[in-house]
Design a protein around this motif. Structure first.
Motif, short mmCIF file in Angstrom:
data_model
loop_
_atom_site.label_atom_id
_atom_site.label_comp_id
_atom_site.label_asym_id
_atom_site.label_seq_id
_atom_site.Cartn_x
_atom_site.Cartn_y
_atom_site.Cartn_z
N LYS A 211 0.82 -1.22 0.00
CA LYS A 211 0.00 0.00 0.00
C LYS A 211 0.85 1.27 0.00
O LYS A 211 0.45 2.30 -0.53
N SER A 212 2.05 1.18 0.56
CA SER A 212 2.90 2.37 0.65
C SER A 212 3.56 2.74 -0.67
O SER A 212 4.13 3.82 -0.79
N HIS B 205 -4.08 7.69 3.83
CA HIS B 205 -3.28 6.50 4.16
C HIS B 205 -3.50 6.09 5.61
O HIS B 205 -2.65 5.43 6.21
N GLU B 206 -4.66 6.45 6.17
CA GLU B 206 -4.94 6.18 7.57
C GLU B 206 -4.95 4.69 7.89
O GLU B 206 -4.59 4.29 8.99
N ASP B 207 -5.36 3.85 6.95
CA ASP B 207 -5.48 2.41 7.20
C ASP B 207 -4.37 1.59 6.54
O ASP B 207 -4.50 0.38 6.37
N ASP B 208 -3.28 2.25 6.16
CA ASP B 208 -2.21 1.56 5.43
C ASP B 208 -1.13 0.97 6.33
O ASP B 208 -0.16 0.40 5.84
N GLY B 209 -1.25 1.14 7.64
CA GLY B 209 -0.28 0.55 8.57
C GLY B 209 1.11 1.16 8.47
O GLY B 209 2.10 0.46 8.62
N THR C 235 -3.06 11.95 5.15
CA THR C 235 -4.43 11.89 4.64
C THR C 235 -4.51 10.90 3.47
O THR C 235 -3.70 10.95 2.55
N SER D 266 3.91 4.39 9.55
CA SER D 266 4.28 5.37 10.56
C SER D 266 4.85 6.58 9.84
O SER D 266 5.72 6.43 8.98
N GLN E 166 -0.39 11.61 10.66
CA GLN E 166 -1.15 10.63 9.87
C GLN E 166 -1.36 11.25 8.50
O GLN E 166 -1.91 12.34 8.39
#
Length: 170
Positions: A7-8, A36-40, A34, A42, A32
């Protein structure tokens, strides 16, 4: 194979993003990104690295920290995909927002990652397992390292990111 970093791949150095400040740390802020909140991943902004040489006191540096809960415009400096979680380093420095530069991993000279710049980001991955690394290179440095027999690949390296083979993508 489960690739934690997939996802990254939507994030790359030189890309502008919006981020929300989640917390303050002694060295900077955690954010966080915007979208990519659920992409795991940091994400952080190292305020000391970005601004300590331009401030005269610790209090002056702390005053530059954006407030928790605020939204900031930032540019991706680095994406570390060696192991989970993916770690993203952002910059909010005005000069980086205007035109982020980084050292070419081939020649060591500065190259511009922002749109219209002369840099490419190369992602290296293996079929043996997850994890990857990114390298920043000048277009010319990459093209010069491609075998002369691969003239098509050389030409493509010089044109990646251009629309209609001449105008940069917006």
């Amino acid at each position: 194979m489960d690739r934690f970093e997939t996802k990254s791949f939507a994030l790359m150095p030189g890309q502008r993003v919006e981020a929300e400040v989640v917390s303050h740390q002694p060295w900077g802020v955690l954010v966080q990104i915007t979208g990519h909140e659920d992409d795991g991943l940091s994400a952080s902004i190292d305020m000391i690295e970005l601004f300590s040489s331009h401030t005269s006191s610790h209090e002056e540096l702390l005053a530059l920290f954006p407030p928790v809960g605020s939204r900031v415009e930032a540019v991706v400096q680095q994406v570390n995909r060696w192991h989970p979680p993916v770690s993203v380093r952002l910059s909010i420095r005005a000069t980086d927002l205007a035109a982020l530069t980084w050292a070419c991993d081939f020649c060591g000279e500065r190259t511009t990652l922002s749109p219209g710049g002369d840099a490419l980001v190369l992602d290296a991955r293996s079929n043996n397992g997850p994890g990857s690394c990114s390298m920043v290179v000048h277009r010319q440095c990459l093209a010069q390292r491609i075998r002369p027999e691969s003239s098509g690949e050389r030409a493509r390296a010089l044109k990646i990111g251009e629309r209609d083979w001449g105008s940069p993508l917006a």
